[in-house]
Design an enzyme around this catalytic site. Sequence first.
Site, PDB file in Angstrom:
ATOM      1  N   LYS A  21      15.909  -5.252 -30.811  1.00 18.71           N
ATOM      2  CA  LYS A  21      15.768  -4.009 -31.592  1.00 18.71           C
ATOM      3  C   LYS A  21      15.232  -4.307 -32.994  1.00 18.71           C
ATOM      4  CE  LYS A  21      19.578  -1.453 -32.489  1.00 18.71           C
ATOM      5  NZ  LYS A  21      19.829  -1.061 -33.882  1.00 18.71           N
ATOM      6  N   GLY A  94      19.828   3.169 -38.688  1.00 20.34           N
ATOM      7  CA  GLY A  94      19.928   2.610 -40.034  1.00 20.34           C
ATOM      8  C   GLY A  94      18.742   1.705 -40.333  1.00 20.34           C
ATOM      9  N   ARG A 122      26.116   7.552 -43.535  1.00 18.47           N
ATOM     10  CA  ARG A 122      26.084   6.124 -43.898  1.00 18.47           C
ATOM     11  C   ARG A 122      25.522   5.919 -45.310  1.00 18.47           C
ATOM     12  NH1 ARG A 122      23.743   2.782 -38.920  1.00 18.47           N
ATOM     13  NH2 ARG A 122      24.544   1.065 -40.179  1.00 18.47           N
ATOM     14  N   SER A 167      23.390  -7.968 -46.087  1.00 15.38           N
ATOM     15  CA  SER A 167      22.668  -6.948 -45.308  1.00 15.38           C
ATOM     16  C   SER A 167      21.199  -7.282 -45.176  1.00 15.38           C
ATOM     17  CB  SER A 167      22.817  -5.572 -45.964  1.00 15.38           C
ATOM     18  OG  SER A 167      21.873  -4.682 -45.391  1.00 15.38           O
ATOM     19  N   GLN A 169      19.113  -5.338 -43.809  1.00 16.78           N
ATOM     20  CA  GLN A 169      18.347  -4.107 -44.060  1.00 16.78           C
ATOM     21  C   GLN A 169      18.035  -3.975 -45.547  1.00 16.78           C
ATOM     22  OE1 GLN A 169      20.669  -0.989 -42.249  1.00 16.78           O
ATOM     23  NE2 GLN A 169      20.249  -1.729 -40.194  1.00 16.78           N
ATOM     24  N   ASP A 320      26.779  -7.266 -35.237  1.00 17.60           N
ATOM     25  CA  ASP A 320      26.723  -6.176 -34.252  1.00 17.60           C
ATOM     26  C   ASP A 320      27.566  -6.468 -33.009  1.00 17.60           C
ATOM     27  OD1 ASP A 320      25.075  -4.730 -35.894  1.00 17.60           O
ATOM     28  OD2 ASP A 320      23.232  -5.439 -34.955  1.00 17.60           O
ATOM     29  N   ARG A 351      33.455   0.763 -37.343  1.00 21.15           N
ATOM     30  CA  ARG A 351      33.681  -0.041 -36.130  1.00 21.15           C
ATOM     31  C   ARG A 351      35.024  -0.749 -36.126  1.00 21.15           C
ATOM     32  NH1 ARG A 351      27.694  -2.228 -34.669  1.00 21.15           N
ATOM     33  NH2 ARG A 351      27.062  -0.302 -33.619  1.00 21.15           N
TER      34      ARG A 351
END
EC number: 2.5.1.19
Length: 439
Positions: A21, A94, A122, A167, A169, A320, A351
């Site tokens: 992904k 995200g 988020r 992170s 991202q 993840d 989570r």
Amino acid sequence: MVWTSHPVKRLAGAIRAPGDKSCSHRALIFGGLADGESRFTGLLEGDDVLRTGQAMQAMGAMVTRTGHGAWEVTGVGSKGLASPKGVLDFGNSGTGSRLLMGVMAGHDLTASLTGDASLCSRPMNRVLNPLRQMGLKDTAGQDGKLPFTLTGSKTLKAIRYAPPQASAQVKSAVLLAGLNAEGETVVVEAKATRDHTERMLQGFGATLSFKMEPSGAHEIALKGGQRLQGLDAEIPGDPSSAAFLIAAGLLSPQGDVTVEGVMSNPTRSGFYDVADMMGAGLGAEERGEAAGERLIDLHAGYAGLKGIAVPERLVASMIDEFPILAVLAAFATGETQVTGAEELRVKESDRIGAVVAMLRVNGVGVEETEDGFTVQGCAGLVPGGGLVETRHDHRIAMSALVMGTSAQKPVSVDDVSMIDTSYPEFMGHMATLGADIRS
Ligand code: S3P
């Protein structure tokens, strides 16, 4: 709609891992920013990735599906994206939304962004704050939650930025803004996160430099004004999706599962390292390379697992995989402790809360902490029989269904639709292995 996973004796077979992904998002984004054409095979056709493709298309790139997992992208070149006509809806993603915020920051465009209920709850300030320092304007206000409108700038300033969270991202958004900024952008990571942006940008012809500081922090630097060149690449298999199949093989009394073509990258391999520490005895065979990543075939058979304290240094490389790790911990003998994983609170769901509820409703002893959880393993005999609230979280849904394959009683989930965001072939792959999952 409720779906139920019934216990089965044997899960066996060989499955090709779906496209990664993270790499699939990046392929469509970088292809859209490059000069010329890019062609990808094995791209993940999950909803998250498709929405990234639609967003790139809405801003001027040409994104075309030419076959199953085969996509062509005609890029607009650096600074070539334009304001989209409609609102960009990133659904549950995200990664797509945050990486594209970085891209938009360095373009002369205005775009309105939104997403589903999960994405709109988020935190986006983690990305907006450094981008604001570089010159981005936004209507997000203090809470920094979607929906909002962004206005990029042709005259972005490079920054040196040390994200407070581990992170990928945030790192990626800053580096992507840096591509169009004046000067050198530097991201300083205290803990290494997945490095697909760095690897793939180099594949598209960019130059980055890397430095290790005496503290162990890791610097990634990129000079603005670089152009990307189109790339032909195969997308490597997703270790995060493969983890569900591998776990199913480890828990099944007559398990014999092989997952082919899985990306083996140290920034993503924490789950496999931890599974081996628990006694999984995973087998791995070299399978060549794709897009600059090493590929392996992974093999899992039944293993009597034992609980461990998950080393905090591995948390980022398995961020993840905690829902499926929690399932392994439930079947293990002894206690499994997760600490230092507070980032799990801001994933597609909280989570930590979702994992604790998933185990409890299936009769497994578990204690919640601020930054993790502690599971009392059931030594192979997980009661099951619960209905799990998936909270719009694909990885909770898949973890619960894997738990049902080897629990004492069936395990149900309230929804499976979100599985399409990351692993649309999950139900088919589980059925091929012999799972009995029905609505
Ligand atoms: C991703 C980074 C991680 C991960 C997500 C994909 C990426 O998020 O959880 O599924 O592709 O960069 P964070 O950056 O929030 O840790």
